[in-house]
Motif scaffolding. Structure first.
Motif, mmCIF file in Angstrom:
data_model
loop_
_atom_site.group_PDB
_atom_site.id
_atom_site.type_symbol
_atom_site.label_atom_id
_atom_site.label_comp_id
_atom_site.label_asym_id
_atom_site.label_seq_id
_atom_site.Cartn_x
_atom_site.Cartn_y
_atom_site.Cartn_z
ATOM 1 N N ARG A 179 -12.074 -1.523 4.140
ATOM 2 C CA ARG A 179 -11.309 -2.705 4.564
ATOM 3 C C ARG A 179 -11.596 -3.010 6.040
ATOM 4 N NH1 ARG A 179 -6.476 -5.387 3.069
ATOM 5 N NH2 ARG A 179 -5.995 -3.895 1.412
ATOM 6 N N GLU A 180 -11.617 -1.966 6.856
ATOM 7 C CA GLU A 180 -11.887 -2.139 8.285
ATOM 8 C C GLU A 180 -13.276 -2.715 8.522
ATOM 9 O OE1 GLU A 180 -12.451 0.786 12.148
ATOM 10 O OE2 GLU A 180 -10.949 1.324 10.637
ATOM 11 N N ALA A 183 -9.573 2.378 3.070
ATOM 12 C CA ALA A 183 -9.132 1.871 4.374
ATOM 13 C C ALA A 183 -10.323 1.614 5.293
ATOM 14 C CB ALA A 183 -8.160 2.855 5.018
ATOM 15 N N ARG A 184 -11.308 2.518 5.239
ATOM 16 C CA ARG A 184 -12.500 2.337 6.065
ATOM 17 C C ARG A 184 -13.291 1.105 5.623
ATOM 18 N NH1 ARG A 184 -14.322 3.664 11.139
ATOM 19 N NH2 ARG A 184 -16.586 3.383 11.181
ATOM 20 N N ILE A 205 0.823 -1.202 0.000
ATOM 21 C CA ILE A 205 0.000 0.000 0.000
ATOM 22 C C ILE A 205 0.858 1.254 0.000
ATOM 23 C CG2 ILE A 205 -1.608 1.352 1.424
ATOM 24 C CD1 ILE A 205 -2.902 -1.301 2.227
#
Length: 231
Positions: free
Chosen positions: A172-173, A169-170, A27
């Motif tokens: 993925r979380e 990223a959110r 990343i």
């Protein structure tokens, strides 16, 4: 090819911790950030091996697949692990294609024949989501993303590019696939509108009674001025 030759002897990759480290390095790597989402691979060969090597469970998913389907599925599977989203054809780096081809014993040139539309790729995506414990986003998920952007990101950053960049990223979380491009624009628009409403409401609440009265007087004068035909 050197990459393909390495794949014949590399075996299965190691621990979950090592794979997580690979995702983090991928990343943040210049190979990705300079050209966007893995269009080429300029990193160390060991990272290529670590990030794109199939483990035993992943190989099991390829058991009933052959040719272009086998190669394309393997690349989509590992790309999703790295990016938490599905690639377009042009997103997959050529060295990864060659490396994966060596592992699955398929000619790398067959990647061009992988079908990027239709029932087969939709089935592949469903398999990959299930394997990685992800799901497709719902309208409710999009609303939650907009709320998160409005309350956590917009107060410190209003650039649409930064807001858009914060979503993967959110997602993925939350273990959800990122929304489609058109839906992302809806999420961004909803987040900006929500932030503006919240900001206005918070600002008004902090004003004194006297300040509110003066603002109302100014608004009355402004409206009178607009309706005055002599102006």
């Amino acid at each position: 090819m050197a990459v393909a030759m390495v794949s014949a002897t590399c075996g299965f990759t190691g621990t979950i911790a090592a794979r997580l480290g690979c995702v983090i390095r991928y990343i943040s790597s210049p190979a990705r950030s300079n050209v966007g989402f893995g269009l080429m691979w300029a990193g160390p060969l060991e990272d290529l091996i670590e990030c794109w090597t199939l483990d035993e469970e992943e190989f099991a998913l390829l058991a009933n697949k052959s040719g272009a389907t086998r190669l394309g599925f393997g690349l989509m599977l590992k790309f999703f692990e790295l990016e938490a989203r599905f690639p377009r054809r042009e997103d997959v780096p050529r060295p990864a294609v060659e490396f994966m081809a060596g592992q699955v014993k398929v000619d790398a040139e067959l990647f061009a024949a992988y079908d990027w539309s239709g029932r087969t790729i939709e089935y592949h995506r469903a398999q990959i989501r299930k394997f990685h414990d992800f799901r497709e986003p719902t309208v409710g998920d999009e609303d939650k993303l907009a709320d998160w952007l409005a309350t956590k990101i917009c107060p410190v950053e209003m650039s649409q590019d930064r807001l858009r960049g914060a979503l993967p990223a959110r997602c993925r979380e939350d273990r959800i696939e990122p929304p489609k491009t058109t839906r992302i624009e809806r999420v961004l628009g909803a987040a900006e509108a929500m932030f503006e409403r919240n900001f206005t409401a918070t600002t008004v609440e902090r004003l004194s009674f006297e300040s509110v009265g003066k603002l109302e007087e100014l608004e009355v004068r402004r409206r009178k001025g607009q309706s005055d035909p002599r102006r």
